[in-house]
Design a protein around this motif. Structure first.
Motif, PDB file in Angstrom:
ATOM      1  N   UNK A 180       0.911  -1.280  -0.023  1.00  0.00           N
ATOM      2  CA  UNK A 180      -0.059  -0.204  -0.114  1.00  0.00           C
ATOM      3  C   UNK A 180       0.908   1.235  -0.047  1.00  0.00           C
ATOM      4  N   UNK A 181       2.126   1.328   0.772  1.00  0.00           N
ATOM      5  CA  UNK A 181       2.934   2.397   0.681  1.00  0.00           C
ATOM      6  C   UNK A 181       3.508   2.717  -0.578  1.00  0.00           C
ATOM      7  N   UNK A 182       3.663   1.628  -1.229  1.00  0.00           N
ATOM      8  CA  UNK A 182       4.528   1.847  -2.574  1.00  0.00           C
ATOM      9  C   UNK A 182       3.318   2.484  -3.463  1.00  0.00           C
ATOM     10  N   UNK A 183       2.205   1.686  -3.408  1.00  0.00           N
ATOM     11  CA  UNK A 183       1.305   2.573  -4.337  1.00  0.00           C
ATOM     12  C   UNK A 183       1.094   3.924  -4.229  1.00  0.00           C
ATOM     13  N   UNK A 196       1.238  10.621   1.427  1.00  0.00           N
ATOM     14  CA  UNK A 196       1.340   9.386   1.637  1.00  0.00           C
ATOM     15  C   UNK A 196       0.930   8.949   2.825  1.00  0.00           C
ATOM     16  N   UNK A 197      -0.613   8.648   3.231  1.00  0.00           N
ATOM     17  CA  UNK A 197      -0.715   8.617   4.697  1.00  0.00           C
ATOM     18  C   UNK A 197      -0.458   7.191   5.357  1.00  0.00           C
ATOM     19  N   UNK A 201       1.796   5.617   9.365  1.00  0.00           N
ATOM     20  CA  UNK A 201       1.687   4.401  10.250  1.00  0.00           C
ATOM     21  C   UNK A 201       2.809   3.470  10.307  1.00  0.00           C
ATOM     22  N   UNK A 202       3.278   3.404  11.582  1.00  0.00           N
ATOM     23  CA  UNK A 202       4.519   2.769  11.744  1.00  0.00           C
ATOM     24  C   UNK A 202       3.974   0.932  12.082  1.00  0.00           C
ATOM     25  N   UNK A 203       4.599   0.220  11.484  1.00  0.00           N
ATOM     26  CA  UNK A 203       4.483  -1.252  11.759  1.00  0.00           C
ATOM     27  C   UNK A 203       5.623  -1.870  12.338  1.00  0.00           C
ATOM     28  N   UNK A 204       5.546  -2.837  13.344  1.00  0.00           N
ATOM     29  CA  UNK A 204       6.469  -3.346  14.036  1.00  0.00           C
ATOM     30  C   UNK A 204       7.423  -4.290  13.007  1.00  0.00           C
TER      31      UNK A 204
END
Length: 361
Positions: A180-183, A196-197, A201-204
């Motif tokens: 999703x981040x790349x898109x 880019x929202x 959001x941070x992911x472990x």
């Protein structure tokens, strides 16, 4: 009351068909331009630009049309996340490796679109992304991927009301978020969205186990069991040089120099979307020329002689692909067939949980 003075209308020729139109709007004394351009949905729509003068609007209109000609779509205010991701997969991801594109498509289809697909792209928020991650953490992968479709009746769980609750790992959650981040990064570069929202959001980060490798004694027992098969040389190559499964199946005789004792693998065999493909190796380092250990060189020479016998016995059925480890008729081997072959070897050797990939560590 002071009367508003209209901007002077410049002398200009009539704009040709396709150039768009520019006119003066007397209601608010502003200039308006419009032209047909491609939007993120793949359709051509008429889009307006506004300014305080004719020259300002003409500059904006030229930029709008130029972006469309250069392949940069204009944001459609009604574009949903699902529509943009479809465009992204068709126009951007198709230029990546086939296995990468397949992974992106699966993440979009199975995880992202079911949760965020109807959201407007320009209205997407960090809270929406966090909701996606929360849903993915709780979903059952068995239900999502419909694994029961390929299982025997007694092994089925979700389809018979016994959900196994096999939830995604931390690495799988990280991958979904990365897709999703790349898109959205691509949409941001194309100026379709302002930020880019997903980056908010941070992911472990998953903790990876360091492979300790197989003990030498275990490797010898597995190879002793494999020695009675036609793919003995493949397992020796995997054990001594740590080649991946696809690299082993994509290895060609032209990649080997048995006189000098070197190998330079640069192809891999993968099944993608129902097709067996020969693609470039995963990393540039995989293309490096490396020396062959003496035992590997000796086994490959024996394997070459054995393959010549197979070729003679197959006769007209043999299809030459220059592969070191093809099927019995010369065609590329199905990766899953190699998995089944190794499964029999490891079971007979007494190591049912060892993977072929474990030879790399």
């Amino acid at each position: 009351m002071t009367k508003r003075t209209s901007s002077p209308v410049p002398d200009r020729r009539r704009r040709a068909n396709g150039e768009g139109s520019i006119y003066h709007r007397t209601s608010d004394d502003r200039w308006v331009g419009s032209a047909y351009v491609y939007t993120t949905t793949g359709q051509r729509k008429r889009r307006p630009v506004y300014g305080n003068s004719f020259d300002e609007v003409r500059t904006k209109l030229d930029k709008l049309k130029g972006n469309s000609v250069n392949g940069v779509p204009v944001a459609d205010h009604n574009t949903t996340v699902a529509e943009y991701l479809g465009y992204w997969l068709r126009e951007v991801v198709t230029h990546k490796r086939a296995t990468t594109a397949r992974g992106y498509e699966s993440a979009v289809r199975l995880h992202i679109v079911p949760v965020l697909g109807r959201k407007r792209l320009d209205k997407l928020t960090g809270a929406d992304v966090r909701h996606l991650i929360a849903v993915c953490r709780q979903k059952c992968l068995c239900c999502t991927n419909r694994y029961d479709k390929y299982r025997a009746r007694e092994q089925q769980c979700c389809s018979v009301g016994k959900c196994c609750r096999r939830t995604p790992s931390t690495r799988q959650i990280q991958y979904i978020h990365a897709v999703l981040r790349n898109a959205l990064s691509n949409a941001e570069r194309d100026e379709i969205i302002t930020r880019n929202v997903a980056k908010l959001v941070q992911i472990p980060t998953p903790r990876y186990k360091v492979g300790k490798g197989l003990p030498v004694g275990d490797v010898k027992r597995i190879l002793a069991e494999a020695q009675r098969t036609r793919l003995y040389a493949l397992y020796v190559l995997a054990a001594t040089l740590g080649f991946r499964r696809g690299e082993l199946l994509g290895l060609r005789w032209s990649d080997l120099d048995l006189n000098l004792g070197t190998v330079a693998s640069n192809k891999t065999v993968q099944r993608v979307n129902g097709r067996l493909l020969m693609d470039d190796t995963k990393t540039v380092d995989s293309d490096n020329t490396v020396p062959l250990p003496k035992i590997t060189r000796r086994v490959l020479i024996e394997h070459r002689d054995r393959q010549a016998t197979e070729r003679a016995l197959a006769g007209e059925l043999w299809t030459e692909h220059d592969l070191v480890f093809p099927t019995s008729v010369g065609t590329p081997m199905e990766p899953r067939s190699l998995n089944r072959h190794f499964d029999g070897i490891r079971t007979r050797a007494g190591y049912p949980h060892v993977r072929l990939h474990d030879f790399r560590h």
